[in-house]
Design a protein around this motif. Structure first.
Motif, PDB file in Angstrom:
ATOM      1  N   TRP A  13     102.210   2.191  36.354  1.00 45.20           N
ATOM      2  CA  TRP A  13     102.383   3.541  36.222  1.00 45.20           C
ATOM      3  C   TRP A  13     100.734   3.999  36.281  1.00 45.20           C
ATOM      4  CZ3 TRP A  13      99.912   6.087  32.239  1.00 45.20           C
ATOM      5  CH2 TRP A  13      99.808   7.466  32.268  1.00 45.20           C
ATOM      6  N   ALA A  14      99.925   3.352  35.509  1.00 42.87           N
ATOM      7  CA  ALA A  14      98.582   3.906  35.432  1.00 42.87           C
ATOM      8  C   ALA A  14      97.919   3.472  36.781  1.00 42.87           C
ATOM      9  CB  ALA A  14      97.914   2.894  34.114  1.00 42.87           C
ATOM     10  N   MET A  15      98.346   2.184  37.283  1.00 40.44           N
ATOM     11  CA  MET A  15      97.769   1.908  38.607  1.00 40.44           C
ATOM     12  C   MET A  15      98.040   3.272  39.444  1.00 40.44           C
ATOM     13  SD  MET A  15      97.776  -1.704  40.524  1.00 40.44           S
ATOM     14  CE  MET A  15      96.673  -1.987  42.155  1.00 40.44           C
TER      15      MET A  15
ATOM     16  N   ASP B   8      95.247   5.800  41.530  1.00 38.29           N
ATOM     17  CA  ASP B   8      95.372   6.029  42.978  1.00 38.29           C
ATOM     18  C   ASP B   8      95.652   7.308  43.224  1.00 38.29           C
ATOM     19  OD1 ASP B   8      95.042   3.192  43.284  1.00 38.29           O
ATOM     20  OD2 ASP B   8      97.028   2.739  43.770  1.00 38.29           O
ATOM     21  N   GLU B   9      96.070   8.099  42.547  1.00 40.23           N
ATOM     22  CA  GLU B   9      96.521   9.626  42.759  1.00 40.23           C
ATOM     23  C   GLU B   9      95.421  10.540  42.335  1.00 40.23           C
ATOM     24  OE1 GLU B   9     100.135  10.657  41.156  1.00 40.23           O
ATOM     25  OE2 GLU B   9     101.416   9.526  42.516  1.00 40.23           O
ATOM     26  N   GLY B  10      94.367   9.958  41.736  1.00 39.53           N
ATOM     27  CA  GLY B  10      93.186  10.593  41.319  1.00 39.53           C
ATOM     28  C   GLY B  10      93.207  11.206  40.017  1.00 39.53           C
TER      29      GLY B  10
ATOM     30  N   LYS C 185      99.882  -7.856  42.464  1.00 43.17           N
ATOM     31  CA  LYS C 185      99.042  -6.584  42.768  1.00 43.17           C
ATOM     32  C   LYS C 185      98.174  -5.978  41.546  1.00 43.17           C
ATOM     33  CE  LYS C 185      98.822  -2.516  45.907  1.00 43.17           C
ATOM     34  NZ  LYS C 185      99.704  -1.609  46.706  1.00 43.17           N
ATOM     35  N   VAL C 186      99.050  -5.960  40.465  1.00 44.23           N
ATOM     36  CA  VAL C 186      98.622  -5.493  39.315  1.00 44.23           C
ATOM     37  C   VAL C 186      97.399  -6.106  38.606  1.00 44.23           C
ATOM     38  CG1 VAL C 186      99.213  -4.409  36.727  1.00 44.23           C
ATOM     39  CG2 VAL C 186     100.740  -4.441  38.768  1.00 44.23           C
ATOM     40  N   GLU C 187      97.716  -7.610  38.715  1.00 42.82           N
ATOM     41  CA  GLU C 187      96.718  -8.544  38.180  1.00 42.82           C
ATOM     42  C   GLU C 187      95.439  -8.477  39.073  1.00 42.82           C
ATOM     43  OE1 GLU C 187      99.506 -11.755  36.028  1.00 42.82           O
ATOM     44  OE2 GLU C 187      99.199 -11.967  38.026  1.00 42.82           O
ATOM     45  N   ASP C 188      95.768  -8.801  40.378  1.00 39.21           N
ATOM     46  CA  ASP C 188      94.523  -8.883  41.250  1.00 39.21           C
ATOM     47  C   ASP C 188      93.739  -7.893  41.732  1.00 39.21           C
ATOM     48  OD1 ASP C 188      95.325 -11.320  41.304  1.00 39.21           O
ATOM     49  OD2 ASP C 188      95.751 -11.731  43.557  1.00 39.21           O
ATOM     50  N   PHE C 189      94.261  -6.529  41.778  1.00 37.92           N
ATOM     51  CA  PHE C 189      93.636  -5.128  42.132  1.00 37.92           C
ATOM     52  C   PHE C 189      93.684  -4.172  41.178  1.00 37.92           C
ATOM     53  CE2 PHE C 189      95.184  -7.468  46.073  1.00 37.92           C
ATOM     54  CZ  PHE C 189      93.870  -7.881  46.399  1.00 37.92           C
ATOM     55  N   GLY C 190      94.213  -4.319  40.227  1.00 36.64           N
ATOM     56  CA  GLY C 190      94.513  -3.337  38.961  1.00 36.64           C
ATOM     57  C   GLY C 190      93.525  -3.557  37.647  1.00 36.64           C
ATOM     58  N   VAL C 191      94.117  -4.576  37.048  1.00 34.54           N
ATOM     59  CA  VAL C 191      93.346  -4.843  35.741  1.00 34.54           C
ATOM     60  C   VAL C 191      92.539  -6.014  35.923  1.00 34.54           C
ATOM     61  CG1 VAL C 191      94.792  -3.511  34.229  1.00 34.54           C
ATOM     62  CG2 VAL C 191      95.490  -6.145  34.924  1.00 34.54           C
TER      63      VAL C 191
ATOM     64  N   LYS D  68      93.807   4.821  29.567  1.00 34.34           N
ATOM     65  CA  LYS D  68      92.399   4.336  28.925  1.00 34.34           C
ATOM     66  C   LYS D  68      92.479   2.692  29.049  1.00 34.34           C
ATOM     67  CE  LYS D  68      89.300   4.824  24.932  1.00 34.34           C
ATOM     68  NZ  LYS D  68      89.214   5.223  23.633  1.00 34.34           N
ATOM     69  N   ILE D  69      93.477   2.087  28.806  1.00 34.45           N
ATOM     70  CA  ILE D  69      93.432   0.525  28.769  1.00 34.45           C
ATOM     71  C   ILE D  69      93.197  -0.091  30.221  1.00 34.45           C
ATOM     72  CG2 ILE D  69      95.070  -1.447  28.621  1.00 34.45           C
ATOM     73  CD1 ILE D  69      95.956  -0.067  25.971  1.00 34.45           C
ATOM     74  N   TYR D  70      94.180   0.708  31.120  1.00 36.27           N
ATOM     75  CA  TYR D  70      93.882   0.247  32.499  1.00 36.27           C
ATOM     76  C   TYR D  70      92.648   0.596  33.135  1.00 36.27           C
ATOM     77  CZ  TYR D  70      94.636   0.392  37.547  1.00 36.27           C
ATOM     78  OH  TYR D  70      94.312   0.252  39.015  1.00 36.27           O
TER      79      TYR D  70
END
Length: 262
Positions: free
Chosen positions: A213-215, A219-221, A141-147, A236-238
């Motif tokens: 954590w950043a994702m 998501d929480e705005g 999920k992090v790879e596909d939909f986060g970064v 910032k990286i995310y």
């Protein structure tokens, strides 16, 4: 997370999808990393034929060793698992000779890294076509939909994604439950696209726990102003990766012609 229930759900989902698609089973590229190890084990548990393929291109020896250890373990545990190896190094070298490389070295290196992933995708679909198999994706999920940490039409070119709704930490929990080899469980995550030992964290600048954590914060705005220090740096990286790679996460844009023009 109820690990056993998640495993059973994914295995049943895989089997049901393959049955409805009228295919025999699955093909997967095994890299020596946690994502491909977990995904291949889940596919093996369906009882349907699973072809595991090693596709080295100037691969680090540690990656090759871990991949072979995992495949050997799978073949001992499951009668439906087979393997093959396609050394793509000569193909890759031939490709390099036929294309221009007049840009700066960093740009060339990145283009060639993505080329490696696309050569592997082509190989997987070759075998999928031969044996009527589905190409199983290994993205989380992090790879596909986060970064968006994958190659478009490379490792992102798949038929179905069994673990794409799981965070990296959850993939590790499945790995432990599924008895993935310890060498893989302990190895630093790496895409292996540069032929050296650099890790995903080396490339991204943040660890997967930090990215998760950043994702969640995104998501929480939350915004950059909500954080300071390392948290602000990670966020910032995310956001930088998420924004730059958004094109990978949305459908291909279609130029819709106004009906009045037709």
């Amino acid at each position: 997370m109820q690990t056993e229930k998640v495993v059973d759900y994914i295995v049943n989902w895989l089997k049901d999808y393959a049955t409805k698609a009228g295919v025999k089973g699955f093909v997967i590229g095994v890299s020596g990393g946690i994502d491909s190890a977990v995904t291949s084990t889940l596919c093996a548990k369906t009882g349907l034929p699973l072809l595991c393929i090693e596709m080295p291109i100037h691969q680090a020896e540690s990656h090759v060793t871990r991949a072979q250890t995992h495949i050997n373990q799978l073949m001992k545990r499951f009668e439906n698992v087979s393997q093959t190896r396609a050394d793509l190094t000569p193909v890759f070298e031939s490709f390099k000779k036929e294309v221009s490389s007049d840009r700066d070295q960093a740009t060339v290196d990145m283009a060639l890294a993505n080329t490696r992933a696309r050569l592997r995708m082509t190989t997987l679909y070759y075998y999928a076509g031969l044996y009527k198999l589905l190409v199983a994706g290994t993205g989380n999920k992090v790879e596909d939909f986060g970064v968006g940490f994958y190659t478009k039409y490379g490792d992102g070119g798949v038929d179905l994604s069994p673990i794409a709704d799981l965070l990296k930490s959850e993939v590790y929990k499945l790995g432990e439950f599924l008895k993935v080899p310890e060498s893989i469980m302990k190895a630093a995550p790496s895409d292996g696209l540069f032929g050296d030992a650099r890790s995903d964290e080396d490339q991204i600048g943040a660890s997967y726990p930090e990215l998760e954590w950043a994702m969640k914060m995104d998501d929480e705005g939350k915004t950059m102003s909500d954080f300071s220090g390392r948290q602000q740096e990670v966020f910032k990286i995310y956001k930088r990766f998420n924004t730059a790679n958004k094109h990978k996460m949305i459908p291909i844009p279609i130029c819709e012609i106004p009906k009045s023009f037709m």
